[in-house]
Design a protein around this motif. Structure first.
Motif, PDB file in Angstrom:
ATOM      1  N   ALA A   1       0.830  -1.206   0.000  1.00 27.89           N
ATOM      2  CA  ALA A   1       0.000   0.000   0.000  1.00 27.89           C
ATOM      3  C   ALA A   1       0.864   1.255   0.000  1.00 27.89           C
ATOM      4  CB  ALA A   1      -0.943  -0.006   1.210  1.00 27.89           C
ATOM      5  N   GLU A   2       1.959   1.234   0.746  1.00 27.34           N
ATOM      6  CA  GLU A   2       2.862   2.386   0.764  1.00 27.34           C
ATOM      7  C   GLU A   2       3.488   2.604  -0.615  1.00 27.34           C
ATOM      8  OE1 GLU A   2       5.396   1.277   4.022  1.00 27.34           O
ATOM      9  OE2 GLU A   2       4.054   2.198   5.512  1.00 27.34           O
ATOM     10  N   GLN A   3       3.888   1.525  -1.277  1.00 31.82           N
ATOM     11  CA  GLN A   3       4.431   1.645  -2.632  1.00 31.82           C
ATOM     12  C   GLN A   3       3.385   2.212  -3.593  1.00 31.82           C
ATOM     13  OE1 GLN A   3       5.574  -2.376  -3.560  1.00 31.82           O
ATOM     14  NE2 GLN A   3       7.587  -2.180  -2.626  1.00 31.82           N
ATOM     15  N   ILE A   4       2.171   1.726  -3.489  1.00 29.62           N
ATOM     16  CA  ILE A   4       1.084   2.177  -4.363  1.00 29.62           C
ATOM     17  C   ILE A   4       0.795   3.649  -4.109  1.00 29.62           C
ATOM     18  CG2 ILE A   4      -1.403   1.929  -4.790  1.00 29.62           C
ATOM     19  CD1 ILE A   4      -0.882  -1.154  -4.216  1.00 29.62           C
ATOM     20  N   ALA A   5       0.712   4.045  -2.851  1.00 33.41           N
ATOM     21  CA  ALA A   5       0.436   5.443  -2.523  1.00 33.41           C
ATOM     22  C   ALA A   5       1.528   6.360  -3.084  1.00 33.41           C
ATOM     23  CB  ALA A   5       0.311   5.618  -1.007  1.00 33.41           C
ATOM     24  N   ARG A   6       2.794   5.961  -2.911  1.00 33.90           N
ATOM     25  CA  ARG A   6       3.900   6.766  -3.466  1.00 33.90           C
ATOM     26  C   ARG A   6       3.785   6.868  -4.987  1.00 33.90           C
ATOM     27  NH1 ARG A   6       6.925   4.187   0.384  1.00 33.90           N
ATOM     28  NH2 ARG A   6       7.638   2.590  -1.069  1.00 33.90           N
ATOM     29  N   SER A   7       3.513   5.748  -5.618  1.00 34.88           N
ATOM     30  CA  SER A   7       3.403   5.723  -7.075  1.00 34.88           C
ATOM     31  C   SER A   7       2.255   6.609  -7.563  1.00 34.88           C
ATOM     32  CB  SER A   7       3.197   4.281  -7.540  1.00 34.88           C
ATOM     33  OG  SER A   7       2.972   4.234  -8.919  1.00 34.88           O
ATOM     34  N   PHE A   8       1.102   6.493  -6.914  1.00 33.36           N
ATOM     35  CA  PHE A   8      -0.041   7.320  -7.314  1.00 33.36           C
ATOM     36  C   PHE A   8       0.244   8.795  -7.092  1.00 33.36           C
ATOM     37  CE2 PHE A   8      -3.930   4.275  -7.116  1.00 33.36           C
ATOM     38  CZ  PHE A   8      -3.359   3.492  -8.102  1.00 33.36           C
ATOM     39  N   GLN A   9       0.843   9.124  -5.941  1.00 33.31           N
ATOM     40  CA  GLN A   9       1.140  10.533  -5.660  1.00 33.31           C
ATOM     41  C   GLN A   9       2.120  11.092  -6.682  1.00 33.31           C
ATOM     42  OE1 GLN A   9      -0.242  12.692  -2.947  1.00 33.31           O
ATOM     43  NE2 GLN A   9       0.405  13.868  -4.709  1.00 33.31           N
ATOM     44  N   MET A  10       3.148  10.323  -7.028  1.00 33.41           N
ATOM     45  CA  MET A  10       4.108  10.785  -8.035  1.00 33.41           C
ATOM     46  C   MET A  10       3.431  10.915  -9.396  1.00 33.41           C
ATOM     47  SD  MET A  10       7.742   8.947  -6.949  1.00 33.41           S
ATOM     48  CE  MET A  10       7.421   7.598  -8.014  1.00 33.41           C
ATOM     49  N   GLY A  11       2.582   9.965  -9.746  1.00 32.77           N
ATOM     50  CA  GLY A  11       1.876  10.028 -11.026  1.00 32.77           C
ATOM     51  C   GLY A  11       0.939  11.217 -11.103  1.00 32.77           C
ATOM     52  N   ILE A  12       0.228  11.476 -10.028  1.00 33.50           N
ATOM     53  CA  ILE A  12      -0.684  12.617  -9.984  1.00 33.50           C
ATOM     54  C   ILE A  12       0.109  13.919 -10.069  1.00 33.50           C
ATOM     55  CG2 ILE A  12      -2.258  13.894  -8.457  1.00 33.50           C
ATOM     56  CD1 ILE A  12      -3.301  11.079  -7.565  1.00 33.50           C
ATOM     57  N   ASP A  13       1.187  14.016  -9.295  1.00 36.65           N
ATOM     58  CA  ASP A  13       2.020  15.222  -9.335  1.00 36.65           C
ATOM     59  C   ASP A  13       2.593  15.450 -10.726  1.00 36.65           C
ATOM     60  OD1 ASP A  13       1.478  15.625  -6.659  1.00 36.65           O
ATOM     61  OD2 ASP A  13       3.448  14.925  -5.961  1.00 36.65           O
TER      62      ASP A  13
END
Length: 149
Positions: free
Chosen positions: A122-134
């Protein structure tokens, strides 16, 4: 003896993970349902989901497929979650809350070893989504204009 007589390294690692953590489909379902019960009533996250999810059961089934694919390598999920998430007005505070609720739920419904596995993913997914959104936001706005928050 041919290659089909030997389990692949991927299958060996999966079997080891299952034995170590106790992860099975029932645990995935408890995790997803318990987590999204919390999300739906959360003052920060609930309104985001309420505005976009009309039919919860199909959404939960998709999320169970996703987490089953992550944890048990079932390949039941073949979607593309990033395009959906880049359209949401979410930021670090939302991902922080999402992880907080996820950690709490995982600790309650999973074995300790399974909770460590799920939370790590979940932490990896959250980081990935946040970077993708940014990244999406920086591409979509003209240079020199700060992003709205």
């Amino acid at each position: 003896m041919d290659a089909t007589d030997h389990p692949s390294l991927r299958h060996i690692h999966l079997a080891e993970r299952i034995a170590r953590t106790g992860i099975d489909e029932a645990m995935v379902e408890r995790l997803v349902r318990g987590f999204y019960d919390r999300v739906r009533t959360d003052p920060l996250l609930g309104p985001i989901f309420a505005a976009r999810v009309d039919e919860w059961e199909p959404h939960l089934r998709t999320l169970m497929d996703f987490w089953s694919s992550v944890a048990l390598q079932t390949a039941r999920y073949a979607g593309r979650p990033m395009p959906v998430h880049v359209r949401l007005d979410v930021g670090p505070e939302h991902f922080g809350r999402w992880l907080e609720l996820f950690r709490t739920t995982a600790a309650e419904v999973c074995t300790p070893e399974a909770a460590v596995f799920f939370v790590g993913k979940a932490e990896q997914i959250a980081r990935s989504f946040q970077m993708g959104i940014d990244a999406h936001r920086s591409v979509m706005r003209p240079s020199g204009i700060p992003a709205a928050r």
